[in-house]
Scaffold this active site. Structure first.
Site, short mmCIF file in Angstrom:
data_model
loop_
_atom_site.label_atom_id
_atom_site.label_comp_id
_atom_site.label_asym_id
_atom_site.label_seq_id
_atom_site.Cartn_x
_atom_site.Cartn_y
_atom_site.Cartn_z
N CYS A 83 0.87 -1.18 0.00
CA CYS A 83 0.00 0.00 0.00
C CYS A 83 0.91 1.22 0.00
O CYS A 83 1.50 1.56 1.02
CB CYS A 83 -0.89 -0.01 1.23
SG CYS A 83 -1.97 1.43 1.30
N LEU A 84 1.05 1.82 -1.15
CA LEU A 84 1.96 2.95 -1.30
C LEU A 84 1.33 3.91 -2.29
O LEU A 84 1.13 3.56 -3.45
CB LEU A 84 3.31 2.43 -1.81
CG LEU A 84 4.46 3.38 -1.91
CD1 LEU A 84 4.80 3.99 -0.55
CD2 LEU A 84 5.70 2.67 -2.46
#
Length: 187
Positions: A85-86
């Site tokens: 999750c970036l």
């Protein structure tokens, strides 16, 4: 304006010529593995991960898909799937970025500065916020257990995947059909 295909080749060639160990899947420039080392001065230091990368046909206009193959304990990385999750990969990706940016800037930054308020791993996020020392100890434990050079080499090998699939199908048959499973046991 260069074609996405040409840009894929350029970016992958940059990766191949860099210090990163890159392994193409079936000589395909759009799918490969990169050996990634945990940044120094973090609890991830000394860790070695195998990162799976897939470049969509629309790359660089569409972001690459990235996942950790061997386990890592981090608030913004799903422990089971390895997905990351970036924001810079998921929402704010730009054609100005290339693959080198991901491994030299984005992933090291993610490991240095986890964001527990947007977690994929709730346990890691809660631990980081409530007990930072315990979180750090667990990260180091994971590094020792799952992020060795050997673990990275073995990660995602065919045998391992088959074992995992068998485990999953066993679980499915018991959890989704309890009466049948119980019936089979009586026989």
């Amino acid at each position: 304006m260069s074609s996405p295909k040409r840009r894929i080749e350029t970016d992958v060639m940059k990766m191949l010529m860099s210090d990163y160990e890159v392994t193409l899947v079936n000589d395909n420039m759009q799918e490969f593995f990169v050996r990634f080392y945990g940044p120094t001065e973090t609890p991830f230091a000394g860790g070695v991960w195998k990162i799976h990368v897939e470049l969509p046909d629309q790359y660089p206009y569409k972001s690459p898909s990235i996942g950790f193959i061997n386990k890592i304990f981090h608030p913004n990385i799903d422990e089971l799937s390895g997905s990351v999750c970036l924001d810079v990969i998921n929402q704010t990706w730009s054609p100005m970025f290339d693959m080198i940016n991901i491994f030299e800037v984005f992933l090291p930054q993610l490991l240095r500065y986890p964001n527990p308020s947007d977690p994929l791993n709730g346990e890691a996020a809660a631990l980081l916020m409530r007990e930072p020392k315990t979180y750090e100890a667990k990260v180091k434990d994971y590094v020792q257990r799952f992020a060795t050079k050997e673990a990275a080499d073995e990660a995602g090998s065919e045998d391992e995947e088959e074992d995992e699939e068998e485990d999953m199908s066993d679980q499915d048959s018991y959890s989704s059909e309890p009466e049948e499973a119980a019936g089979e046991m009586e026989l």
